[in-house]
Design a protein around this motif. Structure first.
Motif, PDB file in Angstrom:
ATOM      1  N   ASP A  67      47.646  68.071  46.379  1.00  0.00           N
ATOM      2  CA  ASP A  67      46.378  68.538  45.812  1.00  0.00           C
ATOM      3  C   ASP A  67      45.624  67.445  45.063  1.00  0.00           C
ATOM      4  N   ASP A  68      46.323  66.552  44.359  1.00  0.00           N
ATOM      5  CA  ASP A  68      45.605  65.528  43.585  1.00  0.00           C
ATOM      6  C   ASP A  68      45.444  64.213  44.345  1.00  0.00           C
ATOM      7  N   LEU A  69      45.838  64.215  45.635  1.00  0.00           N
ATOM      8  CA  LEU A  69      45.618  63.058  46.517  1.00  0.00           C
ATOM      9  C   LEU A  69      46.170  61.739  45.942  1.00  0.00           C
ATOM     10  N   LEU A 112      55.563  65.352  39.732  1.00  0.00           N
ATOM     11  CA  LEU A 112      55.810  65.833  38.371  1.00  0.00           C
ATOM     12  C   LEU A 112      54.529  65.852  37.537  1.00  0.00           C
ATOM     13  N   GLU A 113      53.456  65.291  38.082  1.00  0.00           N
ATOM     14  CA  GLU A 113      52.161  65.293  37.393  1.00  0.00           C
ATOM     15  C   GLU A 113      51.105  65.699  38.437  1.00  0.00           C
ATOM     16  N   ASN A 142      53.814  56.433  40.145  1.00  0.00           N
ATOM     17  CA  ASN A 142      55.123  56.032  40.677  1.00  0.00           C
ATOM     18  C   ASN A 142      55.583  57.033  41.727  1.00  0.00           C
ATOM     19  N   PHE A 143      56.843  56.915  42.191  1.00  0.00           N
ATOM     20  CA  PHE A 143      57.315  57.762  43.292  1.00  0.00           C
ATOM     21  C   PHE A 143      57.427  59.223  42.901  1.00  0.00           C
ATOM     22  N   GLN A 144      57.354  59.565  41.597  1.00  0.00           N
ATOM     23  CA  GLN A 144      57.393  60.961  41.137  1.00  0.00           C
ATOM     24  C   GLN A 144      56.009  61.506  40.813  1.00  0.00           C
ATOM     25  N   GLY A 145      54.963  60.684  41.086  1.00  0.00           N
ATOM     26  CA  GLY A 145      53.602  61.137  40.839  1.00  0.00           C
ATOM     27  C   GLY A 145      53.146  60.967  39.403  1.00  0.00           C
ATOM     28  N   ILE A 146      53.945  60.242  38.574  1.00  0.00           N
ATOM     29  CA  ILE A 146      53.582  60.028  37.175  1.00  0.00           C
ATOM     30  C   ILE A 146      52.692  58.799  37.078  1.00  0.00           C
ATOM     31  N   THR A 147      51.608  58.906  36.310  1.00  0.00           N
ATOM     32  CA  THR A 147      50.651  57.810  36.193  1.00  0.00           C
ATOM     33  C   THR A 147      51.302  56.576  35.572  1.00  0.00           C
ATOM     34  N   ILE A 148      51.066  55.422  36.195  1.00  0.00           N
ATOM     35  CA  ILE A 148      51.506  54.140  35.633  1.00  0.00           C
ATOM     36  C   ILE A 148      50.367  53.626  34.760  1.00  0.00           C
TER      37      ILE A 148
END
Length: 451
Positions: free
Chosen positions: A291-293, A302-303, A313-319
């Motif tokens: 959904d957040d592309l 996770l985000e 990162n690979f979990q979708g958490i903003t770097i």
């Protein structure tokens, strides 16, 4: 001769039993270097024994006549050019006293002998037991040739002169007789200090003359003599004791280096397999909802509401972006990543396990952050500085720090599109130690701006 053989057998047996009671090499000894310079000087002293037409029926310690003892003094110099073989030069100063042992042979003689010889040395302990180390006993065999110079005067029991060589019939000295000489023997050594051995040596000298005793008899046996001596050897040179007492077979040493190289190759291959697996997982996620592309499917994100354009990162958490981090932490870290009047400022370092040059996922995030800054500031040039902890020798640590620099540089170029001209390199080995006790902080690569 039987006594000499018996002595040699006993010496060899003792050396073998001592070698078998010592430890066996299982790992490469880092004290051994590719430098065979192993020189020594020695001084031996002992007794001569004569064999010939006029000889005593007494074996060791030789014959003594009228209170005179057949002494032998031998200074030596040698060179072990590897752990198995060497060369040696001897100069012997001595005398021989012997009496006739045949019926109606009323004669005794005295000879002054000087000889100089060169020997080829074989270290039998290292040849027979190449993987035994910390041997305190050492056994060598030697053989060689040279020249002997001598004077002989033979007398009867009334001290009347009967035969002479190098004297006139009045007992006055004339020119010494010179003859060829062949020798062989065995030497046992016991290490009493790092540079010092005490030795016992048995040597047999074969001469081509029948005049050593002054009596030249046609078709008789030639004259020979032996010596038994005790001495001290002092060693000097580069890493001298390790070669003599701690040998390592060159083939085994090469094999160990090959195993270490293959181990590093297997680690690199394992990381490539992991990268390929991640790539395959990413391709399998293409058709799943996102959904957040941010290229991380909802099931793993996770985000789930990451703003558009943010790096995750690979979990979708903003770097976090480096510039944002700098502005948020300006009071704590100052102008990290930029040059100041005080000198170059550093980015976060990356750290490595012991004796490794592989960048793990956690440290790879620092590579990502550095690449973000470089893309935001075109033309910046970064120094990549490799370091090791204090364990290991300088040469190995220099090579290891160079591999760590290469790993960081490869990641920046192959993953983020930078070129060689964007970086400078330095491999410092263990010359920039931060902590003497906490080793992991020294196993790192530092980054800072140089332009």
């Amino acid at each position: 001769m039987k006594s000499i053989l018996l002595f040699g057998i006993l010496l060899i047996t003792f050396s073998i039993s001592n070698a078998q009671s010592t430890e066996y090499r299982t790992v490469k000894d880092t004290t051994i270097v590719d430098n065979y310079n192993h020189f020594y000087v020695a001084l031996n002293g002992g007794l001569h024994q004569f064999y010939g037409d006029v000889s005593s029926d007494v074996f060791f310690p030789g014959s003594s006549m009228k209170g005179k003892i057949p002494l032998s003094i031998s200074p030596k110099i040698g060179w072990d050019f590897n752990q198995d073989f060497g060369l040696r030069a001897d100069f012997n100063i001595g005398s021989i006293w012997a009496k006739g042992n045949k019926p109606n042979q009323d004669i005794y003689f005295h000879a002054n002998i000087n000889d100089i010889q060169a020997y080829f040395i074989m270290n039998m302990s290292n040849i027979v037991f190449p993987y035994v180390y910390n041997k305190r006993w050492n056994l060598t065999f030697f053989a060689g040739a040279g020249w002997m110079m001598y004077r002989t005067i033979a007398r009867n029991s009334n001290d009347d002169i009967k035969y002479v060589v190098g004297y006139d019939l009045n007992g006055n000295k004339t020119k010494k007789q010179v003859e060829r000489l062949w020798s062989a023997g065995i030497s046992g050594a016991y290490k009493i200090a790092k540079h010092l051995d005490v030795t016992m040596e048995v040597k047999f000298n074969n001469t081509p003359t029948d005049k050593l005793d002054g009596v030249d008899i046609v078709l008789s046996e030639l004259d020979n003599y032996s010596s038994v001596t005790l001495g001290l050897n002092y060693y000097f040179g580069s890493k001298q004791q390790e070669w003599k007492w701690n040998p390592i077979d060159p083939f085994i040493e090469k094999m160990l280096d090959t195993i270490k190289s293959n181990e590093n190759n297997l680690v690199d291959l394992g990381n490539k397999v992991t990268s390929l697996q991640d790539c395959c997982d990413a391709k399998n996620d293409v058709n799943q909802p996102d959904d957040d592309l941010d290229s991380v499917p909802n099931a793993k994100d996770l985000e789930p509401n990451t703003p558009k354009g943010q790096l995750v990162n690979f979990q979708g958490i903003t770097i976090p972006q480096l510039d944002t981090m700098l502005s948020q932490n300006a009071g704590n870290i100052g102008n990290i990543g930029a040059n100041t009047a005080a000198g170059p400022m550093f980015f976060n370092s990356i750290y490595f396990p012991f004796d490794q040059s592989i960048i793990d996922r956690e440290n790879y995030l620092e590579i990502v952050r550095l690449s973000q800054y470089m893309k935001a500031h075109p033309g910046v040039k970064i120094m990549i500085s490799g370091n090791c902890d204090k364990r290991g020798n300088d040469a190995y640590n220099d090579a290891l720090s160079k591999r760590r620099v290469a790993a960081a540089k490869k990641a920046l170029i192959s993953d983020f599109g930078f070129t060689n001209k964007d970086f400078a390199e330095e491999a410092l080995g263990k010359r920039k130690i931060f902590s003497q006790n906490t080793h992991w902080v020294n196993r790192r690569v530092d980054f800072y701006i140089v332009k």
